[in-house]
Design a protein around this motif. Structure first.
Motif, PDB file in Angstrom:
ATOM      1  N   LEU A  91     -22.472   2.498  24.446  1.00 42.55           N
ATOM      2  CA  LEU A  91     -22.465   3.599  23.471  1.00 42.55           C
ATOM      3  C   LEU A  91     -23.396   4.740  23.866  1.00 42.55           C
ATOM      4  N   ASN A  92     -24.467   4.423  24.593  1.00 43.06           N
ATOM      5  CA  ASN A  92     -25.363   5.493  25.022  1.00 43.06           C
ATOM      6  C   ASN A  92     -25.108   5.970  26.448  1.00 43.06           C
ATOM      7  N   VAL A  93     -23.988   5.517  27.012  1.00 44.13           N
ATOM      8  CA  VAL A  93     -23.630   5.955  28.360  1.00 44.13           C
ATOM      9  C   VAL A  93     -22.680   7.150  28.249  1.00 44.13           C
ATOM     10  N   MET A 131     -12.957   6.116  21.872  1.00 43.65           N
ATOM     11  CA  MET A 131     -14.296   5.524  21.706  1.00 43.65           C
ATOM     12  C   MET A 131     -14.690   4.742  22.962  1.00 43.65           C
ATOM     13  N   VAL A 132     -13.721   4.034  23.567  1.00 43.04           N
ATOM     14  CA  VAL A 132     -14.021   3.305  24.806  1.00 43.04           C
ATOM     15  C   VAL A 132     -14.379   4.296  25.919  1.00 43.04           C
ATOM     16  N   ALA A 133     -13.675   5.441  25.940  1.00 41.76           N
ATOM     17  CA  ALA A 133     -13.928   6.455  26.974  1.00 41.76           C
ATOM     18  C   ALA A 133     -15.222   7.219  26.734  1.00 41.76           C
ATOM     19  N   GLY A 134     -15.757   7.135  25.519  1.00 40.36           N
ATOM     20  CA  GLY A 134     -16.975   7.880  25.202  1.00 40.36           C
ATOM     21  C   GLY A 134     -16.694   9.289  24.705  1.00 40.36           C
ATOM     22  N   LEU A 135     -15.439   9.599  24.416  1.00 39.81           N
ATOM     23  CA  LEU A 135     -15.088  10.930  23.926  1.00 39.81           C
ATOM     24  C   LEU A 135     -15.334  11.046  22.422  1.00 39.81           C
ATOM     25  N   LEU A 136     -15.480   9.914  21.772  1.00 43.77           N
ATOM     26  CA  LEU A 136     -15.760   9.861  20.329  1.00 43.77           C
ATOM     27  C   LEU A 136     -16.864   8.842  20.100  1.00 43.77           C
ATOM     28  N   ASN A 137     -17.814   9.177  19.232  1.00 47.07           N
ATOM     29  CA  ASN A 137     -18.866   8.223  18.898  1.00 47.07           C
ATOM     30  C   ASN A 137     -18.468   7.401  17.681  1.00 47.07           C
ATOM     31  N   PRO A 138     -18.437   6.085  17.805  1.00 47.74           N
ATOM     32  CA  PRO A 138     -18.074   5.264  16.650  1.00 47.74           C
ATOM     33  C   PRO A 138     -19.070   5.444  15.500  1.00 47.74           C
TER      34      PRO A 138
END
Ligand code: ADP
Ligand code: ADP
Length: 228
Positions: free
Chosen positions: A69-71, A49-56
């Motif tokens: 989150l939108n980056v 989630m921190v890497a942006g590979l998963l959307n919380p």
């Protein structure tokens, strides 16, 4: 001075499984924080989630005070090191380390990319393997290559997921010392996932203890209480 702020983060996978219930923690700039806990408690889910590979499913992740989150993942400026090194087998060590600088919109000239790659290969003690393929190297050497590759773009955050798990006991201690020294030298804010208490205590400034998708404890390494 909280560089990363995780606020009430939740993750429910598509099959309905709630991997992360509601977690909050903060990381200061330059801090090396260990996410510790048994297999399946949600550590990798959190890194992804921190890497942006998963959307919380809920909550927020702030870096330097701004929600990311939108980056897009490629714009988050994050280095990721995996347990299995994930090197490109057909490329040499030098080509692997140069690779992040040869793609994308911040592409560098070949000369500059090579210079930067060589600097990080010196820092990780792999310069002598520059022209070899990763398959020829030991696990420790391969992990050093993957760490160099993760750092060449000078990321804001370094994520490491069980980076020592595939190494034998002697190398685990050695590479762990090297990682700690390197992270402190470069000054990069780091999240380090492990299921090994002793490892977390020795490498981390702070430990976030996970259990089944929640945080059980969040404390400096010297004050954390662990059940034997
Ligand atoms: P850890 O890194 O602490 O071992 P993970 O974050 O990988 O834990 O996984 C947490 C939980 O979420 C585990 O029970 C795992 O089986 C589950 N899980 C992981 N990925 C998925 C997925 N894509 N779909 C459903 N469940 C998943
Ligand atoms: P160290 O810096 O302690 O030598 P290395 O990562 O270089 O650690 O090597 C780890 C182990 O793997 C050492 O015992 C070394 O002898 C062995 N080793 C090193 N290179 C190779 C290779 N190309 N193939 C097989 N084993 C190797």
């Amino acid at each position: 001075d909280n560089f990363i702020q995780i606020k009430n983060l939740k993750m429910v996978y598509e099959n309905g499984y709630q991997a992360i219930s509601d977690i909050s923690f903060t990381v200061k700039k330059g801090e090396l924080v260990c996410l510790l806990g048994p297999s399946g408690c949600g550590k990798t889910t959190t890194l992804n989630m921190v890497a942006g590979l998963l959307n919380p499913t809920g909550g927020d992740i702030l870096v330097d005070g701004k929600s990311v989150l939108n980056v897009a993942p490629k714009d988050r400026n994050i280095g990721y090191v995996f347990q299995n090194y994930a090197l490109y087998p057909h490329m040499t060590v030098l080509q692997n380390v140069m690779f992040p600088m040869t793609v994308g919109k911040n592409k560098k000239s070949k000369e500059e990319a090579k210079q930067i790659a060589e600097r990080f290969m010196r820092l990780t003690h792999i310069e002598e393997y520059a022209n070899q393929k990763p398959g020829k190297l030991s696990g420790g050497q391969q992990q050093r290559v993957s760490i160099a590759r993760a750092l060449v773009q000078q990321p804001k955050i370094l994520l490491m997921d069980e980076p020592l798990s595939n190494l034998d006991a002697r190398l685990r201690l050695k590479i762990r010392e090297e990682i700690r020294a390197l992270v402190k030298k470069v000054g990069i804010t780091t999240l380090f996932v492990t299921h090994d208490q002793e490892e977390a205590l020795s490498i981390g400034d702070k430990i976030i203890l996970f259990n089944e998708g929640v945080i059980q404890q969040d404390a400096a390494s010297y004050e954390i209480y662990l059940n034997p």
